[in-house]
Motif scaffolding. Sequence first.
Motif, PDB file in Angstrom:
ATOM      1  N   LEU A  76      11.443   7.065 -46.944  1.00 28.87           N
ATOM      2  CA  LEU A  76      10.776   7.026 -45.638  1.00 28.87           C
ATOM      3  C   LEU A  76       9.259   6.991 -45.796  1.00 28.87           C
ATOM      4  O   LEU A  76       8.546   6.353 -45.009  1.00 28.87           O
ATOM      5  CB  LEU A  76      11.197   8.241 -44.811  1.00 28.87           C
ATOM      6  N   LEU A 100      18.107   3.708 -43.258  1.00 33.74           N
ATOM      7  CA  LEU A 100      18.835   4.801 -42.608  1.00 33.74           C
ATOM      8  C   LEU A 100      20.312   4.446 -42.408  1.00 33.74           C
ATOM      9  O   LEU A 100      21.192   5.294 -42.606  1.00 33.74           O
ATOM     10  CB  LEU A 100      18.176   5.134 -41.268  1.00 33.74           C
ATOM     11  N   TRP A 123      13.332  11.409 -48.619  1.00 32.85           N
ATOM     12  CA  TRP A 123      11.931  11.639 -48.237  1.00 32.85           C
ATOM     13  C   TRP A 123      11.023  10.552 -48.798  1.00 32.85           C
ATOM     14  O   TRP A 123      10.160  10.017 -48.094  1.00 32.85           O
ATOM     15  CB  TRP A 123      11.486  13.007 -48.758  1.00 32.85           C
ATOM     16  N   ARG A 132      13.179  -0.151 -42.107  1.00 32.62           N
ATOM     17  CA  ARG A 132      13.438   1.288 -41.965  1.00 32.62           C
ATOM     18  C   ARG A 132      14.863   1.530 -41.474  1.00 32.62           C
ATOM     19  O   ARG A 132      15.567   2.403 -41.974  1.00 32.62           O
ATOM     20  CB  ARG A 132      12.436   1.907 -40.998  1.00 32.62           C
TER      21      ARG A 132
END
Length: 446
Positions: free
Chosen positions: A436, A317, A433, A313
Amino acid sequence: MAEAVRQAKFVEGNLLKHIAVMSLTSSVGLMAIFAVDLINMVYISWLQDAAKSAAVGYAGAVMFFTTAFGIGVAIAVSALVAREIGMRNLAAARALATSGMVLGLGVGVVFSAVIWLFVPQIAGLLGATGETHTQTVIFLRWYTPSQPLLMAGIIGGAILRSHGDARRSMMTTVWGAVALAALDPVFILWADWGLEGAALAGGVSRVVIAVFAILPILRHHGGFDPIRPDELRADTAALAAIAGPAILTQLATPVGQAIVTRMVAGYGEGAVAGMAVAGRLTPVAFGIIFAMSGALGPIIGQNYGAGRIDRVRRAFLDSLIFSGAVIVGMSLLLFICRGWIADVFHAQGMMRELIYLFCGPLSLLFFFNGAIFSANALCNNLGAPMQSTVLNWGRHTLGTVPPALWLGAIWGAQGVLIGQALGGVIFGLVAVWLGLRVVGRVARAA
């Protein structure tokens, strides 16, 4: 075991640093080959033949299709090889690398042969007519046969990156760029071979890329296994599960580019030539972002294989932060240099207007394409390749055709490119979106 631990280098350390190092080193080679491709366009423009300049634009749209197959297979090879390395299984990684290379070469030969046979019809579908159509066919007939060698180089580079060998992966295209830089002026200008000379120089550079991609694998990463039909069939099934959707994902870009090329063709050769320059500036200016999508895969793959979903994750990002910083900086540089860039290509009229349009607001909007690249790498390496396929096709159909047609009717060729860019904004937000969401699903399953 110690060797396996050493090669799984991305499961520890600063992720943003890993992304930056892998992307920057990969981009040096990528930007080198595209920079020389841009110089190739400069040499063609110096011939001051509008038909030849436009032909390069049409040919670029066609070559997108052939390259998409190699990139799709490379994504699959990179994902599976990196995952095996993350699990410390170097023998399985070597077997998958072998099968991936064989599969890529086979696909490259077949697809390039089909393109070569139907070049006249394809050029006509893109909107090329008259002398421009003739020049496009000549260029592609000379250039297409070397495409399998480029695919071998792309897959070889992916294997090297999966081992964390960013420097040698970078050098594959650097040496190819050196060869092309040396031969382009000789073949195009000195020998006066024009487009045929450009194609021949490109073919030689692809030989160099393939050689420098394969040699380091043989010397430093265990080489390849003997080809075994039963093993090849089993690996092909695993590779195809990722490569099939990845190829479909990659094909969305040339389809969208072909649609835009067709739209712009109605505004004359100057518009097509301007779009061709913008198309070649993009990978040079944003080569780091293109490279990041390839560099991110092994980082995600190794951490996924090691069960570190939190780092997966964070890597996603961090890739968005990295993209934003690079794109703002490069867009500012393009804006400052827009007049010089247009002068180098002897751009006038519509060709100059499109170059100015790209070197400003449109280049900033490339951030949302970067978000799509990151989401694609994430989905491909987390077992959700169809998510990438749907995202890319949505971006290059619904996110391209309606806004490009709408704004093209209002502002002409400029409106087509603006509409294409605005569609990317919407799908870039969707990509974040979706990425994630996929990470969350994998974390819950773990």
